[in-house]
Design an enzyme around this catalytic site. Structure first.
Site, short mmCIF file in Angstrom:
data_model
loop_
_atom_site.label_atom_id
_atom_site.label_comp_id
_atom_site.label_asym_id
_atom_site.label_seq_id
_atom_site.Cartn_x
_atom_site.Cartn_y
_atom_site.Cartn_z
N GLN A 264 65.99 91.45 3.95
CA GLN A 264 65.63 89.91 3.24
C GLN A 264 66.56 89.74 2.44
O GLN A 264 67.66 90.03 2.29
CB GLN A 264 64.19 90.13 2.72
CG GLN A 264 63.06 90.30 3.72
CD GLN A 264 63.07 91.76 4.00
OE1 GLN A 264 62.89 92.66 3.25
NE2 GLN A 264 62.60 92.13 5.35
N LYS B 214 73.84 90.28 6.78
CA LYS B 214 73.98 91.59 6.29
C LYS B 214 74.45 92.77 7.24
O LYS B 214 75.37 93.59 6.76
CB LYS B 214 72.88 92.07 5.31
CG LYS B 214 72.35 91.27 4.39
CD LYS B 214 71.04 91.80 3.51
CE LYS B 214 69.82 91.35 4.53
NZ LYS B 214 69.88 89.90 4.67
N GLY C 181 65.64 92.03 10.86
CA GLY C 181 66.33 92.27 12.04
C GLY C 181 67.61 91.75 12.04
O GLY C 181 67.77 90.74 11.55
N HIS C 182 68.53 92.50 12.71
CA HIS C 182 69.79 91.74 12.96
C HIS C 182 70.43 92.20 14.26
O HIS C 182 70.12 93.32 14.95
CB HIS C 182 70.47 92.39 11.82
CG HIS C 182 70.71 93.63 11.47
ND1 HIS C 182 70.29 94.35 10.50
CD2 HIS C 182 71.40 94.73 12.18
CE1 HIS C 182 70.57 95.53 10.38
NE2 HIS C 182 71.19 95.85 11.45
N THR D 83 61.30 87.15 14.86
CA THR D 83 59.98 86.45 15.46
C THR D 83 60.35 85.18 16.36
O THR D 83 59.69 84.65 16.93
CB THR D 83 59.18 85.64 14.20
OG1 THR D 83 60.21 84.92 13.32
CG2 THR D 83 58.48 86.76 13.36
N ASP E 57 68.46 86.77 6.37
CA ASP E 57 69.21 86.37 7.44
C ASP E 57 70.89 85.91 6.91
O ASP E 57 71.25 85.12 7.54
CB ASP E 57 68.48 85.28 8.07
CG ASP E 57 67.13 85.55 8.39
OD1 ASP E 57 67.18 86.57 8.95
OD2 ASP E 57 66.09 84.69 8.09
N GLU E 58 71.23 86.41 6.18
CA GLU E 58 72.78 86.03 5.54
C GLU E 58 73.64 86.69 6.38
O GLU E 58 75.03 86.20 6.22
CB GLU E 58 72.96 86.34 4.05
CG GLU E 58 72.09 85.74 3.17
CD GLU E 58 70.71 86.86 2.78
OE1 GLU E 58 70.60 87.68 3.63
OE2 GLU E 58 70.04 86.32 1.93
P1 IMP Z 1 56.67 89.24 5.33
O1 IMP Z 1 57.72 90.14 4.61
O2 IMP Z 1 56.48 89.68 6.74
O3 IMP Z 1 55.44 89.82 4.62
O4 IMP Z 1 56.90 87.95 5.23
C1 IMP Z 1 56.74 87.29 3.62
C2 IMP Z 1 58.19 86.00 3.74
O5 IMP Z 1 59.33 86.57 3.87
C3 IMP Z 1 57.95 85.16 4.83
O6 IMP Z 1 58.51 83.85 4.33
C4 IMP Z 1 58.85 85.77 5.91
O7 IMP Z 1 59.40 84.63 6.75
C5 IMP Z 1 60.03 86.18 4.93
N1 IMP Z 1 60.96 87.41 5.37
C6 IMP Z 1 60.48 88.45 5.77
N2 IMP Z 1 61.50 89.01 6.27
C7 IMP Z 1 62.45 88.26 6.35
C8 IMP Z 1 63.83 88.37 6.99
O8 IMP Z 1 64.41 89.41 7.52
N3 IMP Z 1 64.60 87.18 7.14
C9 IMP Z 1 64.12 86.46 6.43
N4 IMP Z 1 62.87 85.86 6.17
C10 IMP Z 1 62.14 87.07 5.98
#
Ligand code: IMP
Length: 357
Positions: free
Chosen positions: A223, A16, A40-41, A300, A13-14
């Site tokens: 991520q 990008k 998501g952005h 989310t 969430d920087e």
């Molecule tokens: P997963 O990728 O849904 O399995 O989530 C694993 C961890 O990565 C959790 O702490 C999520 O909140 C975090 N996470 C996954 N995708 C993102 C993202 O795009 N931004 C921030 N955190 C993320």
């Protein structure tokens, strides 16, 4: 700008997407190399808001090819919804490509992600519950369903049956869930296959062709470094390698194809989900920054945890990714706040040391 990798230098969430969007204007190809619709952005253009989870935001630039690489995990429902949304707004999608080797998120991956988190209770990772972990697990177990499998009914059905077989026990509570019926799942996924067939391609070869022809390629990460499955705060991480080195495997190029590595970091820090966060501000100031920065997940809607800029983590990200550039975003959010602090060292596992600026 030949081969440029863009990665998150914090916990995701920087911003990008904004950087990719700026660079994409002059790029020939933008290719995503890992993650899925856990990312998501939002791009705002001419007062219109665009939300992307899978398709690189470069798609808004006519003439830029946008590819989803082999390292990405694709939920075909989310992808086809995104395609419909873009088509509905008159966006030309002729430049979109989807790797035939990318893995697919299946209905049972979503159920297993939910069930896994529920089972962990207080120890849960706080996943996005999009089925990312279970899909990458199947990929590693060689039980994955790939985009190319959507083009042959017999193969698809056989592979789905083989992938579900070892999961019988964990899926037992969902035995009656209609989405787990083999026949209807096969039919649904065949339909997705027909819908995306025209975009399926050998995206590695496409990337070579652009690079070898002297074109500019952006490798778009998702991520952030501290969520990398090997180098992040395991087990509170995502299920893929998100570091710059992963661009090679996830797009199908070699290290020599990368000329620049851009890290993106916010002027403060945020994290979604559980796990260590040494500079966290669990107070009114943290809440004020969250509101000022609109720190709620694009995917989310979850409130993000907020903290000061962590230079220990950022130095780590700079070295790990061999950053050549650093883009700092959201400086304006800190306007009017003072004194501002940055973390310069850790004293112990629970303590961070700060400098003012
Ligand atoms: P997963 O990728 O849904 O399995 O989530 C694993 C961890 O990565 C959790 O702490 C999520 O909140 C975090 N996470 C996954 N995708 C993102 C993202 O795009 N931004 C921030 N955190 C993320």
């Amino acid at each position: 700008m030949p081969g440029i990798v863009i990665i998150g230098a914090q916990w995701g969430d920087e911003g990008k997407g904004k950087i990719v969007d700026l660079l994409a204007e002059h790029a020939d190809l933008v290719i995503r190399f890992q993650g899925g619709n856990n990312a998501g952005h939002t791009i705002v253009r001419a007062d219109e808001k665009w939300k992307f989870h899978l398709i690189p935001s470069g798609i808004l630039h006519p003439g830029t090819i946008c590819a989803i690489g082999n390292g990405v995990v694709i939920d075909p429902k989310v992808l086809t919804d995104e395609i419909d949304g873009l088509r509905g707004k008159g966006i030309d999608l002729s430049g979109m490509r989807i790797s035939a080797n990318a893995h697919l998120i299946m209905p049972y991956h979503l159920l297993l992600d939910h069930a896994g988190e529920a089972k962990l209770g207080k120890l849960q990772i706080g996943t996005t519950r999009r089925g990312i972990g279970p899909c990458y697990a199947d990929k590693a177990a060689r039980l994955g369903i790939r985009v190319q499998d959507l083009l042959d009914e017999k193969i698809l059905k056989k592979k789905i049956a083989a992938a579900m077989d070892p999961k019988r026990l964990s899926l037992r509570p969902y035995a009656k869930a209609p989405e787990l019926d083999l026949q209807s799942m096969t039919e649904d996924y065949l339909t997705y296959g027909h819908r995306i067939e025209q975009y399926i391609a050998d995206t590695a070869r496409l990337t070579w062709d652009v690079l070898d022809g002297g074109g500019d390629v952006i490798f778009e990460g998702a991520q952030g470094t501290l969520l990398d499955i090997d180098h992040g705060t395991y087990p509170f991480v995502t299920s893929s390698n998100v570091v710059a080195g992963s661009a090679c495997a996830g797009a199908g190029v070699g290290p020599k194809d990368i000329d620049e590595v851009w890290g993106v970091a916010k002027a403060y820090a945020t994290r979604v989900g559980s796990g260590p966060f040494p500079t966290e501000l669990d107070d009114d100031l943290g809440r004020a920054i969250r509101e000022a920065g609109g720190e709620y997940g694009t995917t989310t809607g979850r409130a993000r945890r907020v903290g000061w800029l962590d230079l220990v983590a950022l130095r780590y990200a700079a070295r790990l990714n061999t950053l050549t550039h650093l883009a700092v975003t959201k400086l304006d959010v800190l306007s009017g706040l003072g004194p501002l602090r940055v973390c310069t060292s850790y004293h112990s596992t629970n303590e961070a040391s700060f400098d003012h600026f």
